[in-house]
Design a protein around this motif. Structure first.
Motif, PDB file in Angstrom:
ATOM      1  N   GLN A 223     -11.487  16.447  -3.611  1.00  0.00           N
ATOM      2  CA  GLN A 223     -11.900  16.168  -4.992  1.00  0.00           C
ATOM      3  C   GLN A 223     -10.821  15.345  -5.687  1.00  0.00           C
ATOM      4  OE1 GLN A 223     -14.884  17.138  -6.322  1.00  0.00           O
ATOM      5  NE2 GLN A 223     -15.374  18.009  -4.312  1.00  0.00           N
ATOM      6  N   PHE A 224     -11.213  14.200  -6.199  1.00  0.00           N
ATOM      7  CA  PHE A 224     -10.314  13.353  -6.997  1.00  0.00           C
ATOM      8  C   PHE A 224     -10.672  13.622  -8.454  1.00  0.00           C
ATOM      9  CE2 PHE A 224      -9.305   9.313  -9.105  1.00  0.00           C
ATOM     10  CZ  PHE A 224      -8.031   9.071  -8.633  1.00  0.00           C
ATOM     11  N   ARG A 225      -9.660  14.037  -9.242  1.00  0.00           N
ATOM     12  CA  ARG A 225      -9.974  14.433 -10.618  1.00  0.00           C
ATOM     13  C   ARG A 225      -9.303  13.485 -11.611  1.00  0.00           C
ATOM     14  NH1 ARG A 225     -10.375  20.689 -11.304  1.00  0.00           N
ATOM     15  NH2 ARG A 225      -8.310  20.478 -12.214  1.00  0.00           N
TER      16      ARG A 225
ATOM     17  N   ILE B 204      -6.486  11.144   4.730  1.00  0.00           N
ATOM     18  CA  ILE B 204      -5.553  10.022   4.576  1.00  0.00           C
ATOM     19  C   ILE B 204      -6.043   9.202   3.383  1.00  0.00           C
ATOM     20  CG2 ILE B 204      -4.754   7.828   5.606  1.00  0.00           C
ATOM     21  CD1 ILE B 204      -3.568  10.136   7.158  1.00  0.00           C
ATOM     22  N   ASN B 205      -5.096   8.807   2.539  1.00  0.00           N
ATOM     23  CA  ASN B 205      -5.436   7.950   1.406  1.00  0.00           C
ATOM     24  C   ASN B 205      -4.538   6.716   1.448  1.00  0.00           C
ATOM     25  OD1 ASN B 205      -4.284   7.510  -1.742  1.00  0.00           O
ATOM     26  ND2 ASN B 205      -6.487   7.393  -1.440  1.00  0.00           N
ATOM     27  N   ILE B 206      -5.162   5.541   1.302  1.00  0.00           N
ATOM     28  CA  ILE B 206      -4.376   4.295   1.250  1.00  0.00           C
ATOM     29  C   ILE B 206      -4.695   3.621  -0.080  1.00  0.00           C
ATOM     30  CG2 ILE B 206      -3.851   2.105   2.408  1.00  0.00           C
ATOM     31  CD1 ILE B 206      -5.168   3.209   4.942  1.00  0.00           C
ATOM     32  N   THR B 207      -3.685   3.493  -0.945  1.00  0.00           N
ATOM     33  CA  THR B 207      -3.936   2.789  -2.207  1.00  0.00           C
ATOM     34  C   THR B 207      -3.375   1.368  -2.092  1.00  0.00           C
ATOM     35  OG1 THR B 207      -1.974   3.850  -3.134  1.00  0.00           O
ATOM     36  CG2 THR B 207      -4.103   4.757  -3.774  1.00  0.00           C
ATOM     37  N   PHE B 208      -4.282   0.384  -2.140  1.00  0.00           N
ATOM     38  CA  PHE B 208      -3.898  -1.034  -2.072  1.00  0.00           C
ATOM     39  C   PHE B 208      -3.543  -1.489  -3.485  1.00  0.00           C
ATOM     40  CE2 PHE B 208      -6.524  -0.307   1.627  1.00  0.00           C
ATOM     41  CZ  PHE B 208      -5.876  -1.028   2.625  1.00  0.00           C
TER      42      PHE B 208
ATOM     43  N   ALA C  28       0.854  -1.201   0.000  1.00  0.00           N
ATOM     44  CA  ALA C  28       0.000   0.000   0.000  1.00  0.00           C
ATOM     45  C   ALA C  28       0.882   1.241   0.000  1.00  0.00           C
ATOM     46  CB  ALA C  28      -0.909   0.022   1.220  1.00  0.00           C
ATOM     47  N   VAL C  29       0.490   2.206  -0.830  1.00  0.00           N
ATOM     48  CA  VAL C  29       1.106   3.537  -0.781  1.00  0.00           C
ATOM     49  C   VAL C  29       0.137   4.414   0.007  1.00  0.00           C
ATOM     50  CG1 VAL C  29       1.827   5.560  -2.135  1.00  0.00           C
ATOM     51  CG2 VAL C  29       2.285   3.247  -2.992  1.00  0.00           C
ATOM     52  N   THR C  30       0.660   5.154   0.992  1.00  0.00           N
ATOM     53  CA  THR C  30      -0.219   5.988   1.816  1.00  0.00           C
ATOM     54  C   THR C  30       0.134   7.461   1.606  1.00  0.00           C
ATOM     55  OG1 THR C  30       1.342   5.811   3.643  1.00  0.00           O
ATOM     56  CG2 THR C  30      -0.476   4.228   3.606  1.00  0.00           C
TER      57      THR C  30
ATOM     58  N   PRO D  21     -15.945  13.803  -5.559  1.00  0.00           N
ATOM     59  CA  PRO D  21     -15.619  13.972  -4.153  1.00  0.00           C
ATOM     60  C   PRO D  21     -15.484  12.608  -3.479  1.00  0.00           C
ATOM     61  CG  PRO D  21     -17.906  14.607  -4.586  1.00  0.00           C
ATOM     62  CD  PRO D  21     -17.337  14.123  -5.881  1.00  0.00           C
ATOM     63  N   LEU D  22     -14.375  12.425  -2.742  1.00  0.00           N
ATOM     64  CA  LEU D  22     -14.150  11.132  -2.081  1.00  0.00           C
ATOM     65  C   LEU D  22     -14.308  11.298  -0.569  1.00  0.00           C
ATOM     66  CD1 LEU D  22     -11.088   9.704  -4.062  1.00  0.00           C
ATOM     67  CD2 LEU D  22     -13.520   9.251  -4.409  1.00  0.00           C
ATOM     68  N   PRO D  23     -15.488  10.899  -0.035  1.00  0.00           N
ATOM     69  CA  PRO D  23     -15.720  11.095   1.401  1.00  0.00           C
ATOM     70  C   PRO D  23     -15.045  10.030   2.255  1.00  0.00           C
ATOM     71  CG  PRO D  23     -17.684  10.209   0.347  1.00  0.00           C
ATOM     72  CD  PRO D  23     -16.633  10.341  -0.730  1.00  0.00           C
TER      73      PRO D  23
ATOM     74  N   TRP E  34      -1.191  15.859 -11.598  1.00  0.00           N
ATOM     75  CA  TRP E  34      -1.637  14.899 -12.623  1.00  0.00           C
ATOM     76  C   TRP E  34      -0.587  13.806 -12.837  1.00  0.00           C
ATOM     77  CZ3 TRP E  34      -6.425  14.648 -13.853  1.00  0.00           C
ATOM     78  CH2 TRP E  34      -7.210  15.784 -13.967  1.00  0.00           C
ATOM     79  N   HIS E  35      -0.995  12.574 -12.738  1.00  0.00           N
ATOM     80  CA  HIS E  35      -0.074  11.459 -12.986  1.00  0.00           C
ATOM     81  C   HIS E  35      -0.866  10.176 -13.229  1.00  0.00           C
ATOM     82  CE1 HIS E  35      -1.198  10.782  -8.808  1.00  0.00           C
ATOM     83  NE2 HIS E  35      -0.830   9.524  -8.988  1.00  0.00           N
ATOM     84  N   SER E  36      -0.157   9.175 -13.723  1.00  0.00           N
ATOM     85  CA  SER E  36      -0.670   7.801 -13.721  1.00  0.00           C
ATOM     86  C   SER E  36       0.241   7.036 -12.776  1.00  0.00           C
ATOM     87  CB  SER E  36      -0.554   7.161 -15.099  1.00  0.00           C
ATOM     88  OG  SER E  36      -1.139   7.982 -16.054  1.00  0.00           O
ATOM     89  N   ASP E  37      -0.275   5.990 -12.155  1.00  0.00           N
ATOM     90  CA  ASP E  37       0.553   5.266 -11.191  1.00  0.00           C
ATOM     91  C   ASP E  37       1.596   4.427 -11.917  1.00  0.00           C
ATOM     92  OD1 ASP E  37      -0.970   6.503  -9.344  1.00  0.00           O
ATOM     93  OD2 ASP E  37      -2.086   4.737  -8.717  1.00  0.00           O
ATOM     94  N   GLN E  38       2.780   4.375 -11.288  1.00  0.00           N
ATOM     95  CA  GLN E  38       3.902   3.710 -11.937  1.00  0.00           C
ATOM     96  C   GLN E  38       3.655   2.211 -12.062  1.00  0.00           C
ATOM     97  OE1 GLN E  38       8.157   3.321 -10.679  1.00  0.00           O
ATOM     98  NE2 GLN E  38       7.965   5.539 -10.833  1.00  0.00           N
TER      99      GLN E  38
ATOM    100  N   LYS F   5      -5.232  10.003 -16.526  1.00  0.00           N
ATOM    101  CA  LYS F   5      -4.398  10.545 -15.444  1.00  0.00           C
ATOM    102  C   LYS F   5      -5.322  11.013 -14.331  1.00  0.00           C
ATOM    103  CE  LYS F   5      -0.379  11.813 -18.145  1.00  0.00           C
ATOM    104  NZ  LYS F   5       0.623  10.911 -17.558  1.00  0.00           N
ATOM    105  N   HIS F   6      -4.766  11.074 -13.112  1.00  0.00           N
ATOM    106  CA  HIS F   6      -5.585  11.524 -11.986  1.00  0.00           C
ATOM    107  C   HIS F   6      -4.789  12.488 -11.103  1.00  0.00           C
ATOM    108  CE1 HIS F   6      -3.699   7.632 -10.780  1.00  0.00           C
ATOM    109  NE2 HIS F   6      -3.502   8.245  -9.618  1.00  0.00           N
ATOM    110  N   GLU F   7      -5.510  13.244 -10.289  1.00  0.00           N
ATOM    111  CA  GLU F   7      -4.861  14.181  -9.357  1.00  0.00           C
ATOM    112  C   GLU F   7      -5.809  14.464  -8.187  1.00  0.00           C
ATOM    113  OE1 GLU F   7      -4.221  18.239 -10.532  1.00  0.00           O
ATOM    114  OE2 GLU F   7      -6.342  18.614 -10.881  1.00  0.00           O
ATOM    115  N   VAL F   8      -5.226  14.959  -7.091  1.00  0.00           N
ATOM    116  CA  VAL F   8      -6.015  15.572  -6.015  1.00  0.00           C
ATOM    117  C   VAL F   8      -5.485  16.993  -5.960  1.00  0.00           C
ATOM    118  CG1 VAL F   8      -6.569  15.571  -3.549  1.00  0.00           C
ATOM    119  CG2 VAL F   8      -6.277  13.394  -4.764  1.00  0.00           C
ATOM    120  N   CYS F   9      -6.266  17.960  -6.472  1.00  0.00           N
ATOM    121  CA  CYS F   9      -5.715  19.305  -6.610  1.00  0.00           C
ATOM    122  C   CYS F   9      -5.860  20.097  -5.304  1.00  0.00           C
ATOM    123  CB  CYS F   9      -6.396  20.042  -7.765  1.00  0.00           C
ATOM    124  SG  CYS F   9      -8.144  20.256  -7.540  1.00  0.00           S
TER     125      CYS F   9
HETATM  126  O1  LIG Z   1      -5.041  10.616  -2.654  1.00  0.00           O
HETATM  127  C1  LIG Z   1      -5.562  10.071  -3.619  1.00  0.00           C
HETATM  128  O2  LIG Z   1      -6.767   9.858  -3.716  1.00  0.00           O
HETATM  129  C2  LIG Z   1      -4.701   9.656  -4.800  1.00  0.00           C
HETATM  130  C3  LIG Z   1      -3.301   9.272  -4.453  1.00  0.00           C
HETATM  131  C4  LIG Z   1      -2.562   8.824  -5.653  1.00  0.00           C
HETATM  132  O3  LIG Z   1      -2.933   9.079  -6.753  1.00  0.00           O
HETATM  133  C5  LIG Z   1      -1.349   8.005  -5.514  1.00  0.00           C
HETATM  134  O4  LIG Z   1      -0.884   7.736  -4.394  1.00  0.00           O
HETATM  135  O5  LIG Z   1      -0.817   7.574  -6.546  1.00  0.00           O
END
Ligand SMILES: O=C(O)CCC(=O)C(=O)O
Ligand SMILES: [Fe+2]
Length: 371
Positions: free
Chosen positions: A236-238, A292-296, A198-200, A253-255, A212-216, A271-275
């Protein structure tokens, strides 16, 4: 007009929002000896991203706008999100008590997370949020010594906390259930999606962000699934499609306690971003202005550092998808060193043969068993 600049693993489009990000220089990455006083400029990321005015005033840029700007499309309902994007939104994904206790332990953990740094045009820039990287306790030990993140070997990798393991199991079973009704591409993982890392991220206030990015793809392989859990205040997740003239930005919107599943080919075609925002709309009862964001994610056996070519800089390469032209759908390796080597990289290039990689792995190890 959108101005596109290559930014190592992130392809950044400099739009109005990005001019607000503040970049701090607070530490030099290990292994690089530079005199901060004389050689490194303290930069605002957005100043670093601006084109020189001599270029933006030129007729070349005026004649060929890359993108038609349309108003942002705001989506709230899960059904609209599934129709308009390669994502599924699941509100209230975890039992309430688990979501709250996970948020509390991650807020505590986040006090020790760090700001990633990378080189951009020979300047060192720092991410406007804090992040960390965790490995599930149920994973094979190879990942302990074999993980490179952002071009650097990950040291002192952290292990999932009990609350993270509990969340992992719930999210894993929801994703695999939903996956049953989806068409599975030959390049995707075969069998169940089994997130092992997980990336946090912690966004402390409205100004903290990810561009703006795509995940590696380097360790995830082609066409990954990413389960993104949001805790704390709503941000806001864009999303926007790559390489489309009328790529309308979609904002979701990510609650607290929501899961956004990014299905393939989200990382290849979007591509996505949180601006950053002017203000936070709602202070969360536990987290206040923090999110806090946890990407599994699932690191795949056949995409560990052992299988990743090294370029002449001696660093494992980065895996990229071809995003345009006749080779779209193919993947290649290129030098990653620009992110860690004072902005210098070599010319290394190698196509990935996905089927051959799978055959080679099976020949050597018999089967896939990362977990
Ligand atoms: O915080 C988020 O919702 C996105 C985080 C993200 O894009 C990432 O860690 O690659
Ligand atoms: Fe991401």
């Amino acid at each position: 007009m959108s101005k596109k600049i290559k930014l190592n693993d992130y392809d950044v489009h400099s739009t109005g929002e990005e001019t607000k990000k503040i970049v701090q220089i607070d530490k030099i990455p290990t292994g690089i000896t530079v005199n901060q006083q004389t050689s490194i400029k303290k930069v605002n990321l957005n100043d670093a991203l601006k084109w020189p005015s001599s270029l933006t005033n030129s007729s070349k840029f005026k004649k060929s706008p890359r993108r038609i700007i349309q108003p942002v499309l705001k989506l709230f309902r899960p059904q609209d999100i599934s129709e308009q994007t390669p994502c599924t939104l699941i509100p209230d994904v975890l039992p309430k008590e688990l979501a709250n206790s996970l948020l509390k332990v991650m807020l505590k953990e986040s006090e020790t997370w760090h700001r990633n740094q990378w080189w951009l045009f020979e300047r060192l820039v720092t991410s406007p949020r804090t992040s960390s990287f965790y490995i599930s306790n149920e994973v094979k030990n190879i990942y302990e010594s074999d993980v490179y993140y952002n071009g650097e070997k990950t040291v002192n990798t952290r292990r999932f906390l009990p609350e993270m393991e509990e969340a992992r199991k719930i999210i894993m079973s929801i994703v695999n259930e939903k996956r049953k009704s989806r068409v599975i591409h030959e390049f995707e993982i075969h069998g169940e999606w089994n997130p092992n890392v997980a990336v946090t991220n912690c966004y402390a206030n409205s100004k903290e962000s990810v561009g703006w990015h795509s995940d590696q793809l380097t360790n995830l392989g082609p066409r990954p699934i990413i389960g993104s859990l949001s805790l704390g205040t709503t941000r806001q997740f864009r999303l926007r499609r790559i390489n489309e003239k009328s790529s309308r930005i979609i904002s979701i919107p990510l609650p607290h306690n929501s899961l956004l599943i990014m299905w393939p080919p989200c990382q290849e075609l979007w591509k996505h971003e949180v601006c950053s925002q002017n203000v936070i709309d709602n202070l969360h009862p536990i987290a206040g202005s923090k999110r806090i964001n946890i990407t599994f994610r699932q690191f795949r056996d056949e995409y560990t550092a052992e299988w990743t070519p090294k370029c002449s800089c001696g660093i494992p390469c980065v895996l990229k998808p071809v995003m345009r032209g006749s080779n779209i759908g193919r993947y290649f390796y290129m030098c990653y060193a620009a992110g860690v080597n004072e902005g210098q990289k070599c010319e290394f290039f190698e196509w990935l043969d996905v089927s051959k990689r799978q055959i080679d792995y099976k020949k050597k190890y018999g089967s896939f068993e990362s977990i």
